[in-house]
Design an enzyme around this catalytic site. Sequence first.
Site, PDB file in Angstrom:
ATOM      1  N   ARG A  67      18.848  40.006 183.680  1.00  0.00           N
ATOM      2  CA  ARG A  67      18.834  38.604 184.070  1.00  0.00           C
ATOM      3  C   ARG A  67      19.377  38.471 185.481  1.00  0.00           C
ATOM      4  NH1 ARG A  67      21.723  34.232 180.304  1.00  0.00           N
ATOM      5  NH2 ARG A  67      23.463  35.568 180.802  1.00  0.00           N
ATOM      6  N   THR A  71      19.225  33.147 189.507  1.00  0.00           N
ATOM      7  CA  THR A  71      18.187  32.293 188.918  1.00  0.00           C
ATOM      8  C   THR A  71      18.250  32.255 187.397  1.00  0.00           C
ATOM      9  OG1 THR A  71      16.562  34.076 188.738  1.00  0.00           O
ATOM     10  CG2 THR A  71      16.645  32.854 190.831  1.00  0.00           C
ATOM     11  N   ASP A 163      29.145  39.994 177.513  1.00  0.00           N
ATOM     12  CA  ASP A 163      27.995  40.864 177.759  1.00  0.00           C
ATOM     13  C   ASP A 163      27.914  41.906 176.647  1.00  0.00           C
ATOM     14  OD1 ASP A 163      26.554  43.291 178.749  1.00  0.00           O
ATOM     15  OD2 ASP A 163      26.286  42.026 180.524  1.00  0.00           O
ATOM     16  N   ASP A 166      27.750  45.662 177.745  1.00  0.00           N
ATOM     17  CA  ASP A 166      29.037  46.166 178.208  1.00  0.00           C
ATOM     18  C   ASP A 166      29.965  46.426 177.035  1.00  0.00           C
ATOM     19  OD1 ASP A 166      28.350  46.208 180.874  1.00  0.00           O
ATOM     20  OD2 ASP A 166      29.289  44.284 181.337  1.00  0.00           O
TER      21      ASP A 166
END
Length: 172
Positions: A67, A71, A163, A166
């Site tokens: 991602r 944006t 995340d 992660d």
Amino acid sequence: MLMAYEATRSFQLTETSVDTPIMSASTQVLAGKKVAVIPILRAGLGMVDGILELIPAAKVGHVGLYRDPETLKPVEYYCKLPDDIGERDVLIVDPMLATGGSAAAAVEFLRARGAREISLLVLIAAPEGIHEFNATCDHVTIYTCAIDSHLNDHGYIVPGLGDAGDRLFGTK
């Protein structure tokens, strides 16, 4: 594995005979189409082994997306699928459905390469992601364990997990 059980509940079965060390036994196996498991890299990899425990004959493809932090739009960097993807029931797996952009992009990539029967398996979803995904992806069923409150300004699910890649791979 439990999510895959729910997502494959309606798959057609056929009876077969299996020779055990004791005797022959009658059992049910998947009939008709074969299955493909497509993790969205890299966090989706954490869901693959459980599905393969349930469906060991499934083929595994990969869609690499990240991602864009500015944006929040998905960017493809890798795609490798079974050659017969159009003949398989496809399970796209990713722990999080946040904005819906990556999942929708994965569906587009798969459909462009011939996939037709697609389901999306996610652990946690945001209402915004479900709405966006459903607005852009016809005829794809979403399976999720939980729908959290909302997305924050950075497009993360609240309360969410942070995340997932992660956390899974210990890289942050």
